[in-house]
Structures are given as structure tokens and as C-alpha cells.
Design a protein around this motif. Structure first.
Motif, mmCIF file in Angstrom:
data_model
loop_
_atom_site.group_PDB
_atom_site.id
_atom_site.type_symbol
_atom_site.label_atom_id
_atom_site.label_comp_id
_atom_site.label_asym_id
_atom_site.label_seq_id
_atom_site.Cartn_x
_atom_site.Cartn_y
_atom_site.Cartn_z
ATOM 1 N N ILE A 484 0.823 -1.203 0.000
ATOM 2 C CA ILE A 484 0.000 0.000 0.000
ATOM 3 C C ILE A 484 0.859 1.256 0.000
ATOM 4 O O ILE A 484 0.573 2.233 -0.711
ATOM 5 C CB ILE A 484 -0.984 0.030 1.200
ATOM 6 N N SER A 487 2.371 1.762 -3.441
ATOM 7 C CA SER A 487 1.355 2.258 -4.376
ATOM 8 C C SER A 487 1.040 3.728 -4.139
ATOM 9 O O SER A 487 0.602 4.429 -5.055
ATOM 10 C CB SER A 487 0.077 1.421 -4.255
ATOM 11 N N CYS A 488 1.274 4.200 -2.916
ATOM 12 C CA CYS A 488 1.039 5.614 -2.593
ATOM 13 C C CYS A 488 2.288 6.470 -2.831
ATOM 14 O O CYS A 488 2.291 7.657 -2.487
ATOM 15 C CB CYS A 488 0.603 5.755 -1.138
ATOM 16 N N LEU A 525 -3.532 6.286 4.438
ATOM 17 C CA LEU A 525 -4.730 5.723 3.821
ATOM 18 C C LEU A 525 -5.817 6.788 3.677
ATOM 19 O O LEU A 525 -6.533 6.841 2.676
ATOM 20 C CB LEU A 525 -5.244 4.556 4.666
ATOM 21 N N SER A 528 -4.672 9.386 0.891
ATOM 22 C CA SER A 528 -4.529 8.873 -0.473
ATOM 23 C C SER A 528 -5.854 8.446 -1.074
ATOM 24 O O SER A 528 -6.026 8.442 -2.300
ATOM 25 C CB SER A 528 -3.559 7.691 -0.486
ATOM 26 N N VAL A 530 -6.925 5.515 -1.305
ATOM 27 C CA VAL A 530 -6.700 4.304 -2.091
ATOM 28 C C VAL A 530 -7.843 3.327 -1.877
ATOM 29 O O VAL A 530 -8.240 3.040 -0.750
ATOM 30 C CB VAL A 530 -5.359 3.655 -1.702
ATOM 31 N N LYS A 531 -8.373 2.815 -2.965
ATOM 32 C CA LYS A 531 -9.482 1.864 -2.875
ATOM 33 C C LYS A 531 -9.124 0.507 -3.453
ATOM 34 O O LYS A 531 -9.776 -0.490 -3.163
ATOM 35 C CB LYS A 531 -10.709 2.415 -3.597
ATOM 36 N N ASP A 532 -8.099 0.459 -4.277
ATOM 37 C CA ASP A 532 -7.738 -0.779 -4.949
ATOM 38 C C ASP A 532 -6.827 -1.613 -4.057
ATOM 39 O O ASP A 532 -5.631 -1.742 -4.287
ATOM 40 C CB ASP A 532 -7.045 -0.472 -6.278
ATOM 41 N N ILE A 533 -7.421 -2.184 -3.011
ATOM 42 C CA ILE A 533 -6.691 -3.018 -2.057
ATOM 43 C C ILE A 533 -7.400 -4.355 -1.951
ATOM 44 O O ILE A 533 -8.634 -4.411 -1.861
ATOM 45 C CB ILE A 533 -6.623 -2.359 -0.660
#
Length: 642
Positions: A484, A487-488, A525, A528, A530-533
Motif C-alpha cells: 500500500i 502504491s502511494c 490511507l 490517499s 486508495v481503494k484498490d486493495i
């Protein structure tokens, strides 16, 4: 015919027996500019009828030969006649500055012969063979009478005839009569077969085998720091003349790596050497070798001692760059050739350390400033060299190694393997201080030496790095956190255990560094979005962000698993109320935000957040400590899916 007499005294003083003998001869060959050295153990015996002198008969038996492809100069002939003093002390670039290591061969022999360029000489330190007060004799290839003697006295010179033919594939008569020159240097040391005034040490076949074995043990290290010699061979000739090669070790320097540096204090050079060893089994090792010489005008005491002792203020470091896991217990000190493999010469560092060290009288250890050596200039030199030059050389090899990693020449793991491992030196006071000094300079200069998780061949400084968490976290959780953060585009770095310990123990303001903590991850989290986890990663991240029990900080994180397999965000809105099953109270369900108060009773996993049934309508009761919904026994009407 010109005769030259050789003399000697105190021959064995300060020169140990054993493998050091071969090392001394290699050093002097390197000093002379030779590129090849060959040792030959000849077990043959030769005729004794046609000799220059009757007393030479006892030296016609088995012998050790040492050949190199450099020629003796007039200065060498002069120097070897005065082995108690060195003609090289005025030249700091000469390896043999301690005095000719040639002295040590008298552990083996009483009479030494030397054939080089235009002369063949015999040395008789006992002055018993060539007449009273005559320590030897030398034949000149320029003299016709001497050439005749060398070609007609078959028994006397047959040993040279055979070995010269083996080494150069040239006929003896051509070398003597036509060329009048031997392109190389050949020593012959007849093995001592009876006690003499020089020594009572008898040298048998087995002792020469032990001598070779001792060298073979260090063969891979023997060529690392020499300037010229790039090939050493050990050969054996049995009593019938059959030749076999016990060992050949060669070094080659890569033409693709030649990193030079100069920072005004030191001048550095980094290269890669390949050592190829052919023996009972063949193997090849690659070494990263860095040399740094301190320039004049930076440390006054070093300048003074360098001039007085005729030493160079230079440190060489060699690192086995093929090893996945560096064995620090093997690396040790060298003075151009490896010093004996004993505890006092082992550093605990991942690199071999070579320098113009001042050695003890027996040449087996380097001198340190002990209570009885406070004014020993050689000891002071060693201390200054280690303190002033070694850390700078260490930083140079690290920087250059990073460049080579980025060029795909070295593996990534080489960088962290190069770091001093504090646990390996903690019981070695002097080398512990060196390791701490290296690390302190590494951090104070803010060198980019930490490998990024998103691209391990890219490196950043400690101040810009995000250090991985070092708590009791599972591998699955660590992997999820890494994915994660990468990816960030977070500057997460990878650390080996020893590097993490070095940073924690040595960095002056460890708490100021950025670490992966539950709070850091929550903020990342949240910012960012981020949802694609993956589901498994969300569960692992949820476990980590809950580990500090800061439940109120979960707001907005889409990590709450639902019974239908989806995840939703943590909120405090009434319409977002969720229900959680409790294994401790199977007949009760509670709202999630009240659940946070009794978090210690639950372990949130994909198994404990399960599907369950509840009645309709739901009778709701609420208290300050827990909100409960009672499920009447046997009523299974509705499945709650939030």
C-alpha cells in the motif's frame, strides 16, 4: 672472470617458518614488478660427480624452487648480499620495505641459488663451500669461462637445466650461450637434510606439502592487494620427473569498472577483481576493491610519519560481492598478503582491510598502542591510519557500490552486506570503535544509502526515508503495508536486521526519523483515498491500525469488513451502524462503535466477522458501556447485511 662474494648474518631473526615463507617471496616478486610466480617442489635427486665443489654434493637432493618473471637488477644483487638491511626503505611503493623477506627461506635451506638475467649465484652464509670468508659465488653469462662451466658441469647445473626448460621451454645451452640472459628470476632452495649452524630444522617432503597447504588455505586472498602479481602456481615434480599442478590462482581486473574519486582529503579508486582458483576443484569469486590515499596537508601527524617511515597513508578494502550473506568471521587484516588467520587479525567487519601497516617483529600482527608501546611510531602510524583513513575508505566503497548496483553490476543485497554489523564487532573494542565511527560519518554526511522498497536499486538518505515498522508484526501484515505504501509513492525503504540495529543504536536523533506506525498508516490511507486493495490486505491493514488502540482515529478508513464480503468506511453516523457477532456472547450483537469500547474481547478476522441471523423487529437497548440486541432463541428470520 669476475667473482662476487655474498655474505649474511642473523639470517633467521624475525622471520617465522611456515606459509609466511611463500608470502615473503611473492611480496618481493610483486615489488620487482613480476606478474607471475611459480613454486615448484622437486623431489628428484641429481648426480654428485661433476660439481664445482665437493661440499655442494649434499645440496643435489630435493629442493623448493621459486620463479617469477621479473629480472634481478644490480640493486637487487647488492641488496640480497646484505639481507640484514633493506635497500628499499627509501621507496614507500615497495612492498618489501621491511627488509628482504628472502631471509625466511633459511628455515628451509643452507645454500640458496639464484639465476636471473645475466648471472647465476650461490649464497653460502656458513662460508664453508667457496673458501674462507667467502659467502658465495656468482657466475656471469658475459664471461666465456663461466658460460663454459654452466654448460659442461652437467651434474652441478642439471637442476637449473631441467627447471628452466619446464618454465620457459627453452634449451639451457641457448639461454647460456646465445641469449646470455634468463628472462626471469629462479631461486633454488635445497631442502635441509641435516642440522647446520644456521638451523636444526630439517625440511622433509611432508613439510613442503604443509607449506603448500598453508598457502592454499589463503590462496583466494593472496592476489587481492598486490600491485603486479596476478598469477601464482604450485607445482610438484616426483622422483621420476612427472609434473603435476597442485594449484593455480589468477586475478583479473574488470575493464568496465574503474571508479575514481577525489574530495580534497582522499583520492579513491574502486575496481572489481575476479579471483579464479584451479585446484582439486575450480571456483571463481568476485571482489569489490577500493583504495583510498590521504593527500598531504590534511593530517599533520600522518604526513610526518609517512615521510619518516616511508609509508603511504593508504587503506584498501576488499568485499566479496558474490556472497548473499557475508560471513564477517572470515574477514581479517592484510599487509599486501593476508596476515595469519588468528583472532587478533580478525576484525568482525564485512571487508578485508589492507594497508602499509607497521608489523610486530615476527611479522604476524600489526602493532597497536599498548602500555609499553606509547612511543612506538609504527603503532602510532597504525592507529592514525585506522582512525583517519579507514572511515573515508569505507564511505567510498559504499558510495561506489551503490553506483555499481544502479548500473546492474552488483546485486542489491551487496549494499546492506557492506554495512558494519555492530553485533559482529561488539566484543572487539578497536573494531567496534571503527564501526561506530564509520556509521557516524555515514549519518552525519547524510549519504543516500537506503534502498527504496518501490525500486531497490534507488537509494535515498535517512532523513527522507520512511522506516518500516519493527514491532511484532506478521509477514503478511508487513507485505500488505509495503504494497500500500509503495502504491502511494511513499519513500518506504527496506532494511536488513543489522542495518536497522545500526540506525537505532547510532543515529543521534532516532525518534525524529519517520517510521511506519499505525498513525502514519492511517493518515496515509486517509489522504490517499486508495481503494484498490485486496480483501486480505485490508484485513491485515485493519489489524495493524488497530494495534495502538486509537479507535477514534479509524474514522474515514474503508477497512470495516461486512458479512457480505465487502468493506465500508468507519463513520459515526446513525445510518452507518453495523452489527458484530461476539464469540464470547453468542446470543448478543452490538453496534460497532460500542464494540470499540470492548475491543479487547474480540479478535477481528474474516472468521469472527461472520453471517448471523436476527429477529424482526429488533428490540434495541443501549447503555454507556455496551449496546446489545437480544436474539430470541430459535428465531432466524432475517440475515443482516448492513
Amino acid at each position: 672472470m669476475t667473482k662476487h662474494y655474498l655474505s649474511d648474518s642473523n639470517i633467521l631473526r624475525r622471520y617465522p617458518d611456515g606459509g609466511q615463507i611463500l608470502k615473503e617471496l611473492i611480496q618481493n616478486a610483486d615489488d620487482a614488478g613480476a606478474t607471475e610466480v611459480v613454486f615448484i617442489h622437486d623431489n628428484r635427486s641429481y648426480g654428485t660427480e661433476n660439481l664445482w665443489a665437493e661440499d655442494l654434493a649434499k645440496y643435489q637432493g630435493p629442493a623448493l624452487y621459486a620463479y617469477n618473471n621479473a629480472q634481478f637488477t644490480d640493486a637487487d644483487w647488492e641488496g640480497i648480499q646484505s639481507v640484514a638491511r633493506s635497500v628499499k626503505r627509501g621507496d614507500p611503493n615497495k612492498v618489501g620495505r621491511f627488509g628482504l623477506g628472502f631471509n625466511s627461506v633459511y628455515h628451509i635451506t643452507d645454500v640458496t641459488s639464484i639465476f636471473s638475467a645475466g648471472h647465476l649465484g650461490m649464497m653460502d652464509p656458513q662460508e664453508k663451500i667457496f673458501g674462507e670468508q667467502k659467502g658465495g659465488f656468482r657466475w656471469s653469462l658475459e664471461e666465456e669461462d663461466d658460460r663454459e662451466a654452466l654448460t659442461t658441469m652437467i651434474d652441478q647445473f642439471q637442476p637449473f637445466r631441467d627447471v628452466v626448460s619446464l618454465l620457459s621451454r627453452q634449451e639451457w645451452s641457448r639461454v647460456i650461450q646465445e641469449d646470455q640472459n634468463f628472462n626471469g628470476t629462479l631461486f633454488r632452495f635445497p631442502l635441509r637434510s641435516e642440522e647446520s649452524e644456521i638451523s636444526d630444522n630439517l625440511y622433509s617432503y611432508g613439510k613442503v606439502v604443509e607449506l603448500f597447504d598453508s598457502f592454499i588455505a589463503d590462496a583466494e586472498l593472496s592476489l587481492l592487494f598486490l600491485k603486479n602479481v596476478s598469477s601464482v602456481s604450485l607445482k610438484h615434480i616426483d622422483a621420476l620427473g612427472s609434473v603435476s599442478t597442485r594449484l593455480q590462482v589468477k586475478s583479473t581486473t574488470s575493464q568496465d569498472v574503474d571508479l575514481k574519486s577525489c574530495d580534497g582529503v582522499t583520492e579513491g579508486l574502486t575496481q572489481i577483481k575476479t579471483i579464479t582458483l584451479n585446484s582439486e576443484e575450480s571456483r571463481e569469486t568476485k571482489w569489490l576493491v577500493t583504495s583510498c590515499t590521504m593527500t598531504e596537508g590534511n593530517v599533520d601527524e600522518l604526513d610526518y610519519l609517512a615521510e619518516k617511515l616511508k609509508f603511504l597513508p593508504r587503506i584498501d578494502l576488499a568485499f566479496p560481492c558474490d556472497d548473499v550473506h557475508t560471513d564477517c568471521s572470515k574477514s581479517r587484516l592484510c599487509c599486501f598478503l593476508p596476515l595469519p588467520n588468528n583472532e587478533s587479525n580478525k576484525t568482525g567487519l564485512p571487508v578485508y582491510v589492507n594497508a602499509y601497516f607497521g608489523l610486530t617483529d615476527n611479522r604476524r600482527h600489526i602493532k597497536w598502542l599498548e602500555e609499553d608501546q606509547r612511543n612506538d611510531e609504527h603503532a602510532i602510524w597504525n592507529e592514525k591510519l585506522i582512525k583517519e583513513v579507514l572511515p573515508k575508505t569505507y564511505l567510498t566503497i559504499l558510495r561506489d557500490a551503490i553506483r555499481l548496483v544502479q548500473d546492474d553490476i552488483l546485486p542489491v543485497e551487496a549494499i546492506y552486506n557492506l554495512w558494519p554489523d555492530i553485533s559482529q564487532v561488539q566484543h572487539k573494542e578497536k573494531w567496534y570503535e571503527v564501526a561506530m565511527d564509520v556509521l557516524s560519518q555515514l549519518f552525519s554526511q547524510d549519504v543516500a544509502v537506503l534502498s527504496l522498497a518501490k525500486d531497490e536499486r534507488q537509494f535515498i538518505t535517512l532523513k527522507k526515508a520512511v522506516l518500516p515498522c519493527n514491532g511484532p508484526t506478521t509477514c503478511e501484515t508487513l507485505s500488505a503495508i509495503r504494497r500500500i505504501l509503495v502504491s502511494c509513492d511513499i519513500n518506504l525503504v527496506t532494511l536488513s536486521d543489522s542495518v536497522a540495529k545500526a540506525i537505532k543504536d547510532v543515529y543521534p536523533d532516532y525518534s525524529s526519523l519517520t517510521h511506519v506506525t499505525p498513525d502514519f498508516l492511517r493518515n496515509t490511507l486517509r489522504s490517499s483515498g486508495v481503494k484498490d486493495i485486496s480483501d486480505s490486505d485490508r484485513l491485515a491493514l485493519l489489524e495493524f491500525v488497530l494495534s495502538d488502540k486509537q479507535y477514534s482515529e479509524l474514522h474515514g478508513l474503508q477497512l470495516l469488513p461486512r458479512s457480505d464480503g465487502y468493506f465500508r468506511s468507519f463513520t459515526d453516523r446513525e445510518e452507518d451502524t453495523v452489527l458484530i457477532d461476539s464469540t464470547e456472547f453468542p446470543r448478543y450483537i452490538s453496534c460497532f462503535w460500542c464494540y470499540s469500547i470492548i475491543r479487547h474481547r474480540f479478535k477481528i478476522t474474516s472468521h469472527s466477522i461472520s453471517r448471523f441471523l436476527c429477529p424482526e423487529p429488533i428490540p434495541k437497548t443501549c447503555s454507556a458501556s455496551v449496546c446489545k440486541f437480544t436474539i430470541p432463541a430459535g428465531d432466524q428470520r432475517a440475515e443482516v447485511c448492513f
